[in-house]
Design a protein around this motif. Structure first.
Motif, short mmCIF file in Angstrom:
data_model
loop_
_atom_site.label_atom_id
_atom_site.label_comp_id
_atom_site.label_asym_id
_atom_site.label_seq_id
_atom_site.Cartn_x
_atom_site.Cartn_y
_atom_site.Cartn_z
N ALA A 32 -0.09 -9.83 -2.94
CA ALA A 32 0.08 -9.80 -4.39
C ALA A 32 -1.05 -9.07 -5.22
O ALA A 32 -0.93 -8.35 -6.15
N GLY A 33 -2.25 -9.31 -4.77
CA GLY A 33 -3.35 -8.39 -5.09
C GLY A 33 -3.21 -6.86 -5.14
O GLY A 33 -3.39 -6.21 -5.98
N LEU A 34 -2.97 -6.51 -3.95
CA LEU A 34 -2.77 -5.28 -3.53
C LEU A 34 -1.79 -4.52 -4.55
O LEU A 34 -1.93 -3.50 -4.92
N LYS A 35 -0.55 -5.20 -4.64
CA LYS A 35 0.55 -4.68 -5.39
C LYS A 35 -0.04 -4.47 -6.97
O LYS A 35 0.22 -3.48 -7.59
N THR A 36 -0.85 -5.47 -7.34
CA THR A 36 -1.30 -5.45 -8.63
C THR A 36 -2.36 -4.30 -8.66
O THR A 36 -2.48 -3.55 -9.79
N VAL A 37 -3.12 -3.99 -7.90
CA VAL A 37 -4.26 -3.16 -7.87
C VAL A 37 -3.70 -1.80 -7.85
O VAL A 37 -4.14 -0.86 -8.63
N PHE A 38 -2.34 -1.59 -7.00
CA PHE A 38 -1.83 -0.36 -7.10
C PHE A 38 -1.30 0.08 -8.54
O PHE A 38 -1.25 1.24 -8.94
N CYS A 39 -0.60 -1.05 -9.20
CA CYS A 39 -0.26 -0.71 -10.64
C CYS A 39 -1.63 -0.08 -11.54
O CYS A 39 -1.39 0.68 -12.40
N LEU A 40 -2.62 -0.83 -11.29
CA LEU A 40 -3.98 -0.55 -12.35
C LEU A 40 -4.49 0.90 -11.60
O LEU A 40 -4.92 1.71 -12.60
N LEU A 41 -4.14 1.43 -10.52
CA LEU A 41 -4.73 2.62 -10.11
C LEU A 41 -3.76 3.79 -10.51
O LEU A 41 -3.98 4.84 -10.82
N ALA A 42 -2.41 3.22 -10.53
CA ALA A 42 -1.48 4.37 -10.87
C ALA A 42 -1.24 4.55 -12.32
O ALA A 42 -0.87 5.60 -12.82
N ASN A 43 -1.91 3.60 -13.08
CA ASN A 43 -1.56 3.75 -14.63
C ASN A 43 -3.06 3.34 -15.37
O ASN A 43 -3.22 2.06 -15.09
#
Length: 336
Positions: free
Chosen positions: A133-144
Motif C-alpha cells: 500500500a505504501g509503494l502505491k501511495t509513494v508512486f502517486c507522490l512521485l508521479a504528481n
C-alpha cells in the motif's frame, strides 16, 4: 533508527566479530550515507560509505560515479550478488555486507573475505511507506508533484489504497527524511531522487510481482509488429508501460517485449486475441493507480516507464531509461 543505519551497524558488528577489524563510523545521509575509519593491522583506513539493501546491476553506474567522486569509497549492503562483487573488485571498489564479507584494495590496504552466510535475525520493523500500500501511495507522490498536499481521501483514491493507510505512509516517509513540513498546511517532498531509488527497489521486490497477471502472445503473429495501431478496448482502462511506452516517448527503443497495465485483463485478451504463454512477450499487469496516464491515456506515467526499464537490467533499456529520466524527470527530482 533508519534501515540504512541498521545495515551499517550490523555489517560493522559482524566484521569485528569474525575478523577483529574494528570500525568507528557515522551515519550522516546526504550525497552519501556516511563515513568510517577501519582499523586494519595497526593502520587506519578512512572510507566514504553508500548503503543499499541489495546492490543491483542498474545501480552500478551511479555507484561508480560516486566512487570517482568520493575516494576511498565503500558500498555496504545486506546482500551483494557474486557477479556484482566481481565487478566491484575489478573496479577496486570496497564493499562490506551484513555477513561480514569484505573487500578492500586501496592505498596499500588489501582485505578480501568471502563465503560467510548472513546470520538469521529478528524481522525489522517495517516502514509502512514501503509496504504494498505504501509503494502505491509513494508512486502517486512521485508521479504528481502536487499529490503531497492532496486531501488524504483523494490521495487514497488515486493510489487505490484504504484511507487508513495514508497517515502511516506519510509518517514513514517523514521518519525517513522524505517529507518536510513547510508550515501547518503545506508539506514538501524532499530527497526525491533518493526516494525514487528506494521506490524502485520496493517496486521490484514487493509490488510488481504482486501486480503481474500473466504473460501472453498474439494469436495473430502479425499483431506484434502493429502494436501501436491496436485500439484499447473501451472498458480495459489500459496503458502501455515498459519498452512500448519508452519507444512512444523517445523513438529510441525497438521493444523486445510489451508491457501493459490494465483494470480489465479479460477485455484486452478478448479484443486482441491473446493466448497465455509463460514465455510470451506481452506482459500484463494490474493497473494500480487512478490518475490518468500520459499522451491521451495510452502511456503510463514517465516514472513508471523509467522503473520498468531499469528493472530489466538490460543495457539497451537502461540507456533508454536515462533518456526518459533526463527529459521527463530530472528537473523535478533534482530540484530539492
Amino acid at each position: 533508527m533508519r534501515r540504512e543505519e541498521q545495515i551499517m551497524e550490523e555489517a560493522f558488528a559482524q566484521l569485528e566479530l569474525h575478523t577483529g577489524i574494528h570500525a568507528e563510523w557515522k551515519y550522516q545521509p546526504a550525497e552519501i550515507d556516511g563515513e568510517a575509519d577501519l582499523f586494519i593491522e595497526g593502520g587506519q583506513f578512512h572510507v566514504y560509505i553508500e548503503v543499499k539493501r541489495e546492490v543491483r546491476q542498474y545501480q552500478l553506474e551511479q555507484l561508480l560515479d560516486q566512487a570517482r567522486q568520493y575516494r576511498p569509497f565503500m558500498i555496504i549492503a545486506e546482500h551483494i550478488f557474486p557477479t556484482i562483487k566481481e565487478r566491484l573488485r575489478a573496479e577496486k571498489i570496497a564493499y562490506l555486507d551484513t555477513a561480514g564479507n569484505i573487500f578492500v584494495n586501496a592505498d596499500g590496504t588489501y582485505v578480501w573475505i568471502d563465503g560467510r552466510k548472513t546470520p538469521k535475525k529478528a524481522k525489522m520493523i517495517t516502514n509502512r511507506a514501503f509496504t504494498k500500500a505504501g509503494l502505491k501511495t509513494v508512486f502517486c507522490l512521485l508521479a504528481n508533484p502536487n499529490a503531497i498536499n492532496m486531501p488524504y481521501r483523494q490521495l487514497a483514491q488515486n493510489a487505490n489504497v484504504a484511507l487508513g493507510n495514508i497517515q502511516n505512509v506519510l509518517d514513514g516517509l517523514k521518519d525517513s527524511g522524505f517529507i518536510l513540513q513547510k508550515n501547518k498546511q503545506e508539506k514538501l517532498l524532499r530527497n526525491k531522487k533518493q526516494l525514487l531509488r528506494r521506490w524502485i527497489d520496493g517496486y521490484r521486490e514487493t509490488l510488481k510481482p504482486a501486480l503481474h497477471i500473466g504473460n501472453y502472445k498474439f494469436w495473430d503473429k502479425d499483431k506484434i509488429n502493429k502494436w501501436r495501431q491496436l485500439p484499447f478496448p473501451e472498458h480495459a482502462n489500459a496503458v502501455w508501460g515498459g519498452e512500448g511506452a519508452a519507444e512512444e516517448m523517445t523513438g529510441y527503443l525497438n521493444p523486445a517485449e510489451l508491457t501493459l497495465y490494465t483494470e480489465n485483463k479479460s477485455a484486452l485478451v478478448s479484443a486482441w486475441t491473446l493466448i497465455p504463454d509463460i514465455n510470451g512477450t506481452v506482459r500484463i499487469y494490474e493497473k494500480f493507480w487512478q490518475d490518468n496516464g500520459q499522451s491521451g491515456e495510452r502511456l503510463a506515467p514517465p516514472v513508471l516507464v523509467y522503473a520498468d526499464l531499469i528493472l530489466t537490467d538490460d543495457p539497451r533499456c537502461i540507456e533508454t531509461a536515462e533518456i526518459i529520466y533526463n527529459k521527463y524527470l530530472k528537473g523535478e527530482y533534482e530540484n530539492d
